[in-house]
Structure formats: structure tokens, C-alpha cells
Design a protein around this motif. Structure first.
Motif, mmCIF file in Angstrom:
data_model
loop_
_atom_site.group_PDB
_atom_site.id
_atom_site.type_symbol
_atom_site.label_atom_id
_atom_site.label_comp_id
_atom_site.label_asym_id
_atom_site.label_seq_id
_atom_site.Cartn_x
_atom_site.Cartn_y
_atom_site.Cartn_z
ATOM 1 N N GLN A 145 -0.691 -4.854 66.997
ATOM 2 C CA GLN A 145 0.085 -4.313 65.866
ATOM 3 C C GLN A 145 -0.699 -3.301 65.044
ATOM 4 N N SER A 146 -1.796 -3.737 64.444
ATOM 5 C CA SER A 146 -2.649 -2.830 63.698
ATOM 6 C C SER A 146 -4.011 -3.481 63.571
ATOM 7 N N ILE A 147 -5.055 -2.697 63.731
ATOM 8 C CA ILE A 147 -6.381 -3.305 63.614
ATOM 9 C C ILE A 147 -6.870 -3.268 62.170
ATOM 10 N N TRP A 148 -6.141 -2.581 61.300
ATOM 11 C CA TRP A 148 -6.544 -2.534 59.886
ATOM 12 C C TRP A 148 -5.908 -3.686 59.139
ATOM 13 N N ILE A 149 -6.583 -4.123 58.107
ATOM 14 C CA ILE A 149 -6.008 -5.143 57.234
ATOM 15 C C ILE A 149 -5.158 -4.439 56.202
ATOM 16 N N LEU A 179 -12.094 4.129 69.008
ATOM 17 C CA LEU A 179 -13.301 3.929 69.814
ATOM 18 C C LEU A 179 -14.496 3.640 68.911
ATOM 19 N N ASN A 180 -14.550 4.364 67.780
ATOM 20 C CA ASN A 180 -15.649 4.132 66.828
ATOM 21 C C ASN A 180 -15.588 2.722 66.243
ATOM 22 N N VAL A 181 -14.375 2.289 65.915
ATOM 23 C CA VAL A 181 -14.226 0.944 65.352
ATOM 24 C C VAL A 181 -14.667 -0.097 66.376
ATOM 25 N N TYR A 182 -14.197 0.079 67.608
ATOM 26 C CA TYR A 182 -14.535 -0.874 68.668
ATOM 27 C C TYR A 182 -16.047 -0.956 68.860
ATOM 28 N N LYS A 183 -16.662 0.205 68.888
ATOM 29 C CA LYS A 183 -18.114 0.271 69.066
ATOM 30 C C LYS A 183 -18.833 -0.476 67.940
ATOM 31 N N GLY A 184 -18.366 -0.229 66.714
ATOM 32 C CA GLY A 184 -18.960 -0.907 65.565
ATOM 33 C C GLY A 184 -18.792 -2.415 65.657
ATOM 34 N N PHE A 185 -17.625 -2.835 66.106
ATOM 35 C CA PHE A 185 -17.328 -4.262 66.230
ATOM 36 C C PHE A 185 -18.252 -4.913 67.259
ATOM 37 N N ILE A 186 -18.400 -4.260 68.403
ATOM 38 C CA ILE A 186 -19.274 -4.786 69.451
ATOM 39 C C ILE A 186 -20.715 -4.822 68.933
ATOM 40 N N GLN A 236 -17.460 -11.228 59.699
ATOM 41 C CA GLN A 236 -17.962 -10.725 58.428
ATOM 42 C C GLN A 236 -17.918 -9.199 58.385
ATOM 43 N N TRP A 237 -18.340 -8.608 59.494
ATOM 44 C CA TRP A 237 -18.317 -7.154 59.621
ATOM 45 C C TRP A 237 -16.876 -6.635 59.465
ATOM 46 N N CYS A 238 -15.946 -7.327 60.106
ATOM 47 C CA CYS A 238 -14.538 -6.938 60.008
ATOM 48 C C CYS A 238 -14.081 -6.977 58.556
ATOM 49 N N TYR A 239 -14.408 -8.065 57.893
ATOM 50 C CA TYR A 239 -13.986 -8.254 56.514
ATOM 51 C C TYR A 239 -14.486 -7.107 55.635
ATOM 52 N N LYS A 240 -15.759 -6.750 55.831
ATOM 53 C CA LYS A 240 -16.353 -5.681 55.020
ATOM 54 C C LYS A 240 -15.698 -4.330 55.276
#
Length: 692
Positions: free
Chosen positions: A513-517, A544-551, A558-562
Motif C-alpha cells: 500500500q505505502s511504505i510511508w507512515i 531503492l534508497n529507502v530499501y538500501k537504508g532499511f537493509i 527503530q530506523w523505520c520509526y525515525k
DNA sequence: GAGCACTGC
């Protein structure tokens, strides 16, 4: 066990009445069964309304190719019928009893309930299969719950569903895309496999049209004596539910503002009615937030606990809905349609029904799906009212007149099949070897325009050839990939561009649906954080940048939350990505990364989405684009990283249609890439180079 | 500077 009807034994003393119109069987006096088991679980099972129909159900299934069971919620049909069938021997000899559900959550919860009742470990004798999760054991699992979408996929490997002896299609009244497709296909399977039994379970009385549909006439009549063919006449059985009585109230005059009317009704319930939580059905996030706002202002000192409910809510907010109502408070849940079928709230005594919901409609001419507020059906209205009678007698306040309900409200909603793009349906049917799509025996025929548009789209993607047959290998490969065909085409093209590794990440993100909160109040901060990931090429590269950061963060929540990123969505991205990489390996495609060569990346995207190319209107002050294909006016959605950047040429992934058509997920492109990717679709320098 | 009912593979 001897008390039970067994296939091949003497017919039970049940009174069955021939229906005057076409020999449909009705049960007039259910037999009373007695004496089975002593455990409390067993006693609970026997108290379910469906229990007294046990013998009758087994008799009908034995003697009819198709049995239609009409039962309200709480009858116990979903959990009990598969067990009855197993007890009667339908799972012997390595055969499996299947029961389909439209939703994953239902599959899981029903399966674990049945495993518990049978005293077996989930995943062995009783199992389930949903996407990403197969809890079954070959040759051990006898009762299998699965989503209808999974069963459709299974048909690609096993078109006649050989391992199943009985297939029960539950919640058929919801008429989802996959349920309708499944029913049409099961009818075909039955013709080839007369021994297969189908049970269709539905909450509404529209059993007649279902019965007519399944009244098959077989060509080969002669059958071996020990293998008697069941009657081709569908049987219909009605089972009462277990809900409490719900008193229905109507407004005397039509209301002009259902939002305000809903708020007033809630306040008046709170004022006049005894304790009990309230569930209000509105249409969308905006209405819901407005209503919450109005009620909260009013609720400062009066003991109302007002909560919004819609799918985009964070996990924590959803949990609030399910937490028990504090003492002395009355909970008011303001919800979208999600509470009509997908979520069940306990403790609701009052329902306020606006009479509307957001519904998808598809216009095949411009190939656009619209989301519009539309009146609900009587079936939906009953379902909503039923939500008030789960724990005790309840009340339902309908914000429309009784006259409207009786005279104008449609009995059933329009099946999804007639409200959607058909590209995915068509390709699945083609993969199952059904060539004459226009002549397919649909439960509800889609419009010829929609059908033709789907064939055209698939042809332009190189998935179907001139004879409307799947191309090889592209067409067959696309059919294997469980995603929208345009995304699948994009993935396959990425192989030639050497960027499949990156493209499957993009495909996975586009599939959730959406990867943003969704943030309210912290919009500015959110936008700033988003800029950390933003790529000049557009949203796909940003992902792609978000995915890379997540990995890189070690998949940290915690990273997602921030970073205002939805952790659960990212986990789903990982799952889908895994599934895709396994699938591509099976298709013989070696995953390769383009190492951030965004030009080849975008060329691969265009290979799937060239039909979504748009050009910025010259001198447009407000960023108006027009689609190349049909000169449709469109705008970049404010959530896109290209909002206000307005590159001259863009390709979008999807349109959100509200007051304007907004493009969601946009990349900037070079128009020459369009001609390179789709020379058959675009020609140079023609005013309106659409191919149709 | 505005907003996406709900599923599913």
C-alpha cells in the motif's frame, strides 16, 4: 461414528422436498442427531446451529455435485462442515477437503480453530495455505484452508484440482474477483471431474442464481456402478445464524449531511440508550477524521472514547480499537467498510449506518479506475446491522428512510468483476488454457468494452499475440508472476537491461500500500525526512534508497520509526522480494544489479508502463500533464518526490482519482525511450499516437 | 501543497 451419514450408506430419514422450480432440494425438517463426544469443545460444536443439519449436509454433498449453503454469520458452517466431511470419509485415500476464504486472516484463524477442535497440531491434519505461508504437509493434511487466490494459483499446476475431493467456497456472496473466477472455473472442472463436490457458502439468499449457474448438463451419462455420478442439480440448504436480534431504526426524512447526522445520532444514543459501544460506518479517512473531531470536542466531559478506524492506521492505533473499553466510558468507533467484513469488533451494541461506502468503478474507455462514494446494497446494510448483535440484542440506526431502503436500495452490490480492470483475470484464464475469454461462463459477465480493453493492453505489452494467445516465453512467464501484468512485464524486461535485482525491489514496494507512515501534524518534518531519500529521477529510485537504508540498518524497526517508514510494509516488501527472486530463479533469470545506472532502470520501468506516459502541458501554471495515449488531464500527486519539480516527460505507476486525476509514483523520462520500448505503441510526431 | 474503500497472488 455410526451415527453419521457415510457416503454409500442408507439415506437418512430426512424430509427433502422437491422445489417446484427446477427440482432444487430444500430441507423441511432437520433431523436431530444425538450422542457424540463429551468434551466441552464437543458440546460447543453441538450447540452450533449448523449441527442439526449435519446429516442433511452430508447427504446432499454425497448426492449432489454442488450444494449451496445459505447461512448467516455464527451458524458455524465454516468450521464445522469441513470436519463433518472428514468424519464422513471424504478425506480418505489421500484426498483433501479444501475450504476457501477471501481473506488471509480468516484462513489462519479458522484453520487454527478447527485444529483445536480436532485436537491436532496445526499444519498437520488440518493446515492452511496463504501467500508466503504454507502450513500443510503432503499426504498428512486432510482439511486445508486457503484463500481463493491461492487455489486459483494452484490450478495453474493442477488444473483439475485432482487432490481435492470437496471444495467449499466460503463467503461467496462477497463476489470478489477471485471468488467469481474460481466459481466459473470450478464449473468447468466439474464437467471433467464429475466426482468433485462443490459447496458454495453464502450469507445472502441469492442462492437461486448460483444454483442456475451450477446446474450443469453433462455429455457422458454412463458411469460405473460403484462410482455413481451425483445429481447435477444443485441442492440448496438454509442454516440459521446465531446472532442476536437487532432493532432497526430509520430516519423519517432523508438527511442532507450524513456526517453531521452520524455525529448527532451518536450523541443521542449516548444520551438515551443504556451502555454499549457504538460503531459508525462512514466512507473514508477524511469523513472519519472530521467526525472524530466533532465528537471529541463534544466528548470532553461526557465519557465518550472516540476512535477512528481505517486500513491506513498504524498498528498501535488499530490496537486501541481492540483494547477493552475503560470503565464508565462508552467506545465509539468511526470506521470505513473495513469493519463490515475484515475486522470484527466485540462489544458493539449500536450501529450507525450512513448508507454509503467508497467503491471502485472502472471505466474501460480511458482505462481508469475511480474511487467514488456510492450507496451501499441491502446485503451490506444487513451485514452492517448484524455487527450490533454479536454479544447481545442491539440497535441499528440507519441514516436513510425506510422507504429508500425498501424501494430504492439495490439488493446486492455490483460484483467486483464488473467494476475492475480485467488484465489480471484475462491472463490467469489464458494461462489455464481458456482461449475463448469472451465466451467464458461468468457468474456475472464483465462488459465487452472492459474485456476488449484488457486484451488490447496485454497485446500491447507483448503478453498476448495477434490470436490472443499467450506469447512464449513472455506471456507464460508473466502469468507465473503473481503481480499486476505491467509490473511483471517490467520485471522480465529488467533481465535484458541487466537490472532485475533492483527492479524486483521496486516491484515489491509498488505492490504494498505505502511504505510511508501517514502522519498528521508532523507533515513538515515528514517531508524533510523524505528528502533524505529523494532521487531526482523520481519515486521508484527513491524507493531503492529507502530499501538500501532499511537493509543497512539491519532491518531495524527503530530506523523505520525515525524515518517515518512503515516497518510492517517494509517486512512485506522483503517477503515479496524473496518470493520474486525465487520465482525468477525458477524461470531461469539470473538476478543482476545495474549498480545505480538509473537510465537502464527507467527503461525497464517503461517497458511495462509505457502506456502511462505523460507530457507537461506547455504554459500550464498548475502543473497539468496530459497522457499521451488519451490526452487525459493528470497531475503529479503531492506525495511524489517530483511534485512541483514537474519534469517535461514522466511515466506514472497508478492514478488516484478524486477531484483531479493524480499520478502516484512518478519517474522522469526521455521521450525517445518510449519509442525505443514500444515502437508499436508510439510513433514519432503524430498528434495523438494512440494505437486504438 | 493534497490525500488513497477493501482484499488477494
Amino acid at each position: 461414528m455410526s451415527k453419521y451419514w457415510k457416503p454409500g450408506s442408507e439415506r437418512p430419514r430426512t424430509v427433502l422436498v422437491d422445489d417446484e422450480e427446477g427440482g432444487v432440494l430444500f430441507l423441511s425438517s432437520p433431523p436431530s442427531s444425538s450422542g457424540f463426544g463429551h468434551s466441552s469443545l464437543e458440546r460447543q460444536r453441538q450447540r452450533l446451529p449448523v449441527y442439526k443439519y449435519r446429516t442433511a449436509i452430508l447427504y446432499l454433498v454425497e448426492n449432489h455435485a454442488t450444494t449451496i449453503i445459505v447461512g448467516e454469520t455464527g451458524s458455524g458452517k465454516t468450521t464445522q462442515i469441513p470436519q463433518y466431511l472428514k468424519e464422513a470419509g471424504w478425506a480418505e485415500g489421500g484426498r483433501v477437503i479444501a475450504c476457501t476464504q477471501p481473506r488471509r486472516l480468516a484462513v489462519q484463524s479458522v484453520a487454527s480453530r478447527v485444529a483445536e477442535e480436532m485436537g491436532v497440531k496445526l499444519g498437520e491434519e488440518v493446515g492452511y495455505t496463504i501467500r508466503f505461508e504454507d502450513q500443510t504437509k503432503p499426504n498428512v493434511t486432510k482439511i486445508k484452508f486457503l484463500t481463493d487466490g491461492v487455489l486459483l494459483r494452484e490450478m495453474m499446476d493442477d488444473p483439475l484440482l485432482i487432490k481435492y475431493s470437496v471444495i467449499m467456497v466460503d463467503e461467496a456472496h462477497e463476489r470478489s474477483l477471485s471468488t467469481d473466477m474460481l466459481l466459473g472455473l470450478l464449473k468447468k472442472v466439474q464437467r471433467r471431474r464429475p466426482q468433485l463436490r462443490i459447496i458454495i457458502s453464502s450469507a445472502t439468499i441469492d442462492a437461486k442464481s448460483m444454483s442456475t449457474f451450477f446446474h450443469i448438463r453433462r455429455r457422458n451419462i454412463g458411469q460405473a456402478a460403484e462410482d455413481p455420478t451425483p445429481s447435477e442439480l444443485p441442492a440448496i440448504l438454509s442454516v440459521e445464524g446465531k446472532g442476536y436480534n437487532v432493532e432497526i431504526h430509520y430516519v423519517e426524512e432523508p438527511v442532507s449531511d450524513y456526517l453531521q447526522a452520524a455525529v448527532n445520532t451518536v450523541l443521542s444514543i449516548h444520551d438515551k440508550e443504556p451502555p454499549g459501544d457504538i460503531l459508525v460506518f462512514l466512507t473514508g479517512q477524511d469523513d472519519i477524521n472530521a467526525a472524530v473531531q466533532l465528537l471529541t470536542e463534544d466528548a470532553q466531559n461526557n465519557g465518550l472514547l472516540v476512535l477512528p478506524l481505517f486500513s491506513g492506521l498504524s498498528r498501535a492505533d488499530q490496537d486501541l480499537i481492540f483494547s477493552p473499553t475503560p470503565k464508565g466510558k462508552r467506545k465509539v468507533v468511526i470506521s470505513t467498510n473495513i469493519a463490515e467484513t475484515s475486522l470484527t469488533l466485540e462489544g458493539i451494541v449500536y450501529v450507525v449506518d450512513s448508507g454509503f461506502s467508497k467503491q471502485r468503478f472502472y471505466n474501460p474507455i480511458p482505462d481508469i479506475e475511480n474511487l467514488v462514494v456510492a450507496p451501499i446494497s441491502k446485503a451490506s446494510a444487513r451485514q452492517r446491522a448484524g455487527r450490533a448483535g454479536r454479544v447481545q440484542p442491539g440497535k441499528c440506526f440507519r441514516l436513510y428512510t425506510e422507504e429508500y431502503f425498501v424501494k430504492e436500495m439495490p439488493a446486492e452490490g455490483i460484483p467486483e468483476m464488473q467494476r475492475s480492470s480485467l488484465v489480471s483475470c484475462v491472463i490467469q484464464l489464458k494461462a489455464l488454457g481458456i482461449d475463448n475469454i469472451l465466451g467464458f461462463d461468468w457468474l456475472a459477465s464483465p462488459s465487452p468494452e472492459a474485456m476488449i480493453r484488457a486484451l488490447e493492453v496485454l497485446y500491447s505489452l507483448g503478453i498476448l499475440d495477434e490470436d490472443a494467445k499467450l506469447t512464449s516465453p513472455t506471456g507464460f512467464q508473466v502469468a507465473e508472476i503473481p503481480l499486476d501484468p505491467m509490473i511483471s512485464k517490467m520485471i522480465l524486461s529488467a533481465d535484458t537491461y541487466g537490472c532485475s535485482e533492483d527492479i524486483i525491489t521496486i516491484a515489491a514496494v509498488l505492490s504494498v500500500q505505502s511504505i510511508w507512515i501517514s502522519v498528521r501534524g508532523a507533515q513538515k518534518e515528514f517531508d524533510e525526512v523524505k528528502l533524505r531519500f529523494a532521487a531526482a529521477e523520481g519515486d521508484h529510485v527513491t524507493y531503492l534508497n529507502v530499501y538500501k537504508g532499511f537493509i543497512h540498518s539491519g532491518k531495524s524497526s527503530q530506523w523505520c520509526y525515525k524515518n517515518y517508514i512503515n516497518y510492517h510494509a517494509m517486512k512485506k516488501v522483503i517477503d515479496i522480494r524473496e518470493q520474486l527472486s525465487r520465482l525468477l530463479r525458477r524461470l531461469g533469470i539470473v538476478l543482476k544489479s545495474c549498480e545505480r545506472d538509473t537510465q537502464v532502470l527507467r527503461k525497464a520501468i517503461i517497458a511495462g508502463f509505457f502506456a502511462h506516459a505523460c507530457c507537461l502541458e506547455e504554459f500550464s501554471p498548475n502543473g497539468m500533464y496530459k497522457t499521451i495515449k488519451s490526452s487525459q488531464e493528470v497531475y503529479i500527486h503531492p506525495s511524489s518526490v517530483l511534485f512541483r519539480v514537474n519534469p517535461k516527460w514522466v511515466v506514472y505507476h497508478s492514478l488516484v482519482s478524486t477531484d483531479k486525476h493524480y499520478m502516484r509514483n512518478v519517474i522522469a523520462i526521455d521521450p525517445s525511450w518510449l519509442i525505443e520500448a514500444a515502437p508499436h505503441f508510439y510513433q514519432v510526431r503524430k498528434p495523438n499516437p494512440a494505437p486504438y
